[in-house]
Design a protein around this motif. Structure first.
Motif, PDB file in Angstrom:
ATOM      1  N   GLU A  97     -15.213  53.696  22.590  1.00 41.41           N
ATOM      2  CA  GLU A  97     -15.573  52.316  22.271  1.00 41.41           C
ATOM      3  C   GLU A  97     -15.010  51.859  20.933  1.00 41.41           C
ATOM      4  N   GLY A  98     -14.400  52.743  20.166  1.00 39.29           N
ATOM      5  CA  GLY A  98     -13.857  52.367  18.869  1.00 39.29           C
ATOM      6  C   GLY A  98     -14.936  52.285  17.808  1.00 39.29           C
ATOM      7  N   ARG A  99     -14.630  51.598  16.727  1.00 42.14           N
ATOM      8  CA  ARG A  99     -15.578  51.489  15.612  1.00 42.14           C
ATOM      9  C   ARG A  99     -16.799  50.681  16.020  1.00 42.14           C
ATOM     10  N   GLN A 100     -17.961  51.227  15.743  1.00 44.74           N
ATOM     11  CA  GLN A 100     -19.216  50.579  16.132  1.00 44.74           C
ATOM     12  C   GLN A 100     -19.760  49.743  14.964  1.00 44.74           C
ATOM     13  N   TRP A 101     -19.062  48.641  14.663  1.00 45.84           N
ATOM     14  CA  TRP A 101     -19.504  47.741  13.600  1.00 45.84           C
ATOM     15  C   TRP A 101     -20.487  46.723  14.170  1.00 45.84           C
ATOM     16  N   PRO A 102     -21.458  46.287  13.358  1.00 44.30           N
ATOM     17  CA  PRO A 102     -22.394  45.243  13.838  1.00 44.30           C
ATOM     18  C   PRO A 102     -21.641  43.959  14.155  1.00 44.30           C
ATOM     19  N   ASP A 103     -21.986  43.327  15.256  1.00 44.98           N
ATOM     20  CA  ASP A 103     -21.389  42.041  15.593  1.00 44.98           C
ATOM     21  C   ASP A 103     -22.205  40.921  14.952  1.00 44.98           C
ATOM     22  N   GLU A 104     -21.783  39.672  15.179  1.00 44.75           N
ATOM     23  CA  GLU A 104     -22.419  38.531  14.522  1.00 44.75           C
ATOM     24  C   GLU A 104     -23.893  38.418  14.884  1.00 44.75           C
ATOM     25  N   VAL A 105     -24.215  38.644  16.156  1.00 49.48           N
ATOM     26  CA  VAL A 105     -25.608  38.552  16.595  1.00 49.48           C
ATOM     27  C   VAL A 105     -26.455  39.631  15.922  1.00 49.48           C
ATOM     28  N   SER A 106     -25.922  40.841  15.808  1.00 53.07           N
ATOM     29  CA  SER A 106     -26.662  41.941  15.183  1.00 53.07           C
ATOM     30  C   SER A 106     -26.882  41.700  13.693  1.00 53.07           C
ATOM     31  N   VAL A 107     -25.874  41.130  13.041  1.00 50.13           N
ATOM     32  CA  VAL A 107     -26.021  40.809  11.621  1.00 50.13           C
ATOM     33  C   VAL A 107     -27.090  39.742  11.427  1.00 50.13           C
ATOM     34  N   ASP A 108     -27.066  38.696  12.264  1.00 48.70           N
ATOM     35  CA  ASP A 108     -28.091  37.649  12.183  1.00 48.70           C
ATOM     36  C   ASP A 108     -29.482  38.218  12.444  1.00 48.70           C
ATOM     37  N   ASN A 109     -29.557  39.164  13.376  1.00 45.61           N
ATOM     38  CA  ASN A 109     -30.836  39.797  13.672  1.00 45.61           C
ATOM     39  C   ASN A 109     -31.353  40.559  12.465  1.00 45.61           C
ATOM     40  N   ALA A 110     -30.468  41.307  11.796  1.00 47.09           N
ATOM     41  CA  ALA A 110     -30.879  42.064  10.612  1.00 47.09           C
ATOM     42  C   ALA A 110     -31.315  41.124   9.493  1.00 47.09           C
ATOM     43  N   ARG A 111     -30.583  40.020   9.315  1.00 46.61           N
ATOM     44  CA  ARG A 111     -30.929  39.055   8.267  1.00 46.61           C
ATOM     45  C   ARG A 111     -32.289  38.418   8.545  1.00 46.61           C
ATOM     46  N   THR A 112     -32.505  38.017   9.803  1.00 41.34           N
ATOM     47  CA  THR A 112     -33.781  37.403  10.185  1.00 41.34           C
ATOM     48  C   THR A 112     -34.940  38.378  10.008  1.00 41.34           C
ATOM     49  N   THR A 113     -34.718  39.625  10.383  1.00 45.62           N
ATOM     50  CA  THR A 113     -35.754  40.647  10.220  1.00 45.62           C
ATOM     51  C   THR A 113     -36.117  40.814   8.751  1.00 45.62           C
ATOM     52  N   GLU A 144     -31.429  33.647  -1.225  1.00 42.72           N
ATOM     53  CA  GLU A 144     -30.588  33.817  -2.409  1.00 42.72           C
ATOM     54  C   GLU A 144     -30.232  35.291  -2.619  1.00 42.72           C
ATOM     55  N   LEU A 145     -31.207  36.163  -2.503  1.00 45.21           N
ATOM     56  CA  LEU A 145     -30.950  37.592  -2.671  1.00 45.21           C
ATOM     57  C   LEU A 145     -29.992  38.118  -1.608  1.00 45.21           C
ATOM     58  N   ILE A 146     -30.231  37.735  -0.356  1.00 41.75           N
ATOM     59  CA  ILE A 146     -29.368  38.191   0.728  1.00 41.75           C
ATOM     60  C   ILE A 146     -27.937  37.683   0.514  1.00 41.75           C
ATOM     61  N   GLY A 147     -27.814  36.429   0.109  1.00 37.21           N
ATOM     62  CA  GLY A 147     -26.491  35.866  -0.139  1.00 37.21           C
ATOM     63  C   GLY A 147     -25.756  36.587  -1.246  1.00 37.21           C
ATOM     64  N   LEU A 148     -26.467  36.947  -2.307  1.00 36.30           N
ATOM     65  CA  LEU A 148     -25.830  37.677  -3.404  1.00 36.30           C
ATOM     66  C   LEU A 148     -25.378  39.065  -2.964  1.00 36.30           C
TER      67      LEU A 148
END
Length: 243
Positions: free
Chosen positions: A6-22, A39-43
């Motif tokens: 499957e190649g490199r298992q990097w988080p996709d956009e949906v997974s990143v949004d899920n982590a941010r929301t969590t 602000e903290l997440i953005g930094l």
């Protein structure tokens, strides 16, 4: 299919949004307002991109294999373009958090420090202070007022990298700071109350950095916050005391 297939298992956009929301939801349960959390997440996001850019910018780069000068020249040009784009993404991500970098010193570029900016400064100065001396807390409300005045000398963009600036300052002046805290800080014969009170506070590291970097702006913010002039004068005297 195996993971290798499957190649490199990097988080996709949906997974990143899920982590941010969590993370936002967890911080909200802890009482952190959504604006401060964003602000903290953005930094962190901007910092990760900037550190990646710095890592890739370091050292000599060469094209893989040996395919001739024309190929290597084109490969290096392409790599440089991608690196520039990565820097641009890091810049845009930071601007979303702190805004564009305006003219240094303009009053409009130095708004009053927010709660999260003050807290980040507190987190930055405390371990640096404890590397020189022991805990001797000043009134927490006073600590917040002092840090707000210190941050008032900087633009939001400068505040975003203030922790790094403080680390550089203490590294450059370590011997001088060691003498200052030994002579005037906790454990010395100097009382926590009086002219040298600020040496007994972790905020002294932040104030000293500003005394060296932007003394006039610091005094303006100090007076505007109606903080005791004797504290600033005492810290200045301690800093300038002969070795």
């Amino acid at each position: 299919m195996s993971t290798a297939d499957e190649g490199r298992q990097w988080p996709d956009e949906v997974s990143v949004d899920n982590a941010r929301t969590t993370l936002l939801q967890l911080l909200a349960r802890a009482g952190v307002p959504s604006g401060d959390a964003l602000e903290l997440i953005g930094l962190v996001e901007a910092g990760a991109l900037a550190l990646a850019h710095e890592e890739l910018s370091g050292g000599d780069r060469s094209a893989p294999g040996d395919k001739g000068e024309v190929y290597e020249s084109g490969w290096l040009d392409g790599a440089a373009d991608l690196l520039d784009e990565l820097g641009g993404v890091a810049e845009r991500t930071l601007q979303e958090v702190v805004g564009a970098d305006g003219q240094a010193g303009a009053a409009v570029e130095r708004p009053r420090a927010g709660r999260m900016e003050v807290e980040r400064a507190r987190v930055a100065v405390t371990p640096l202070y404890l590397s020189f001396t022991a805990v001797s807390e000043l009134d927490p409300e006073v600590t917040e007022e002092v840090l707000s005045a210190v941050l008032g000398t900087m633009s939001p963009r400068q505040r975003a990298r203030y922790a790094g600036r403080l680390t550089e300052f203490t590294a450059a002046h370590r011997a001088r700071l060691e003498r200052l805290f030994a002579a005037f800080g906790p454990g010395s014969g100097i009382t926590v109350h009086g002219r040298y009170s600020l040496v007994h506070s972790a905020t002294s590291i932040a104030v000293l950095e500003r005394l060296v970097t932007a003394p006039q702006r610091l005094r303006e913010e100090w007076d505007a916050a109606e903080l005791p002039p004797a504290w600033l004068d005492g810290l200045t005297a301690a800093w300038n005391a002969p070795a």
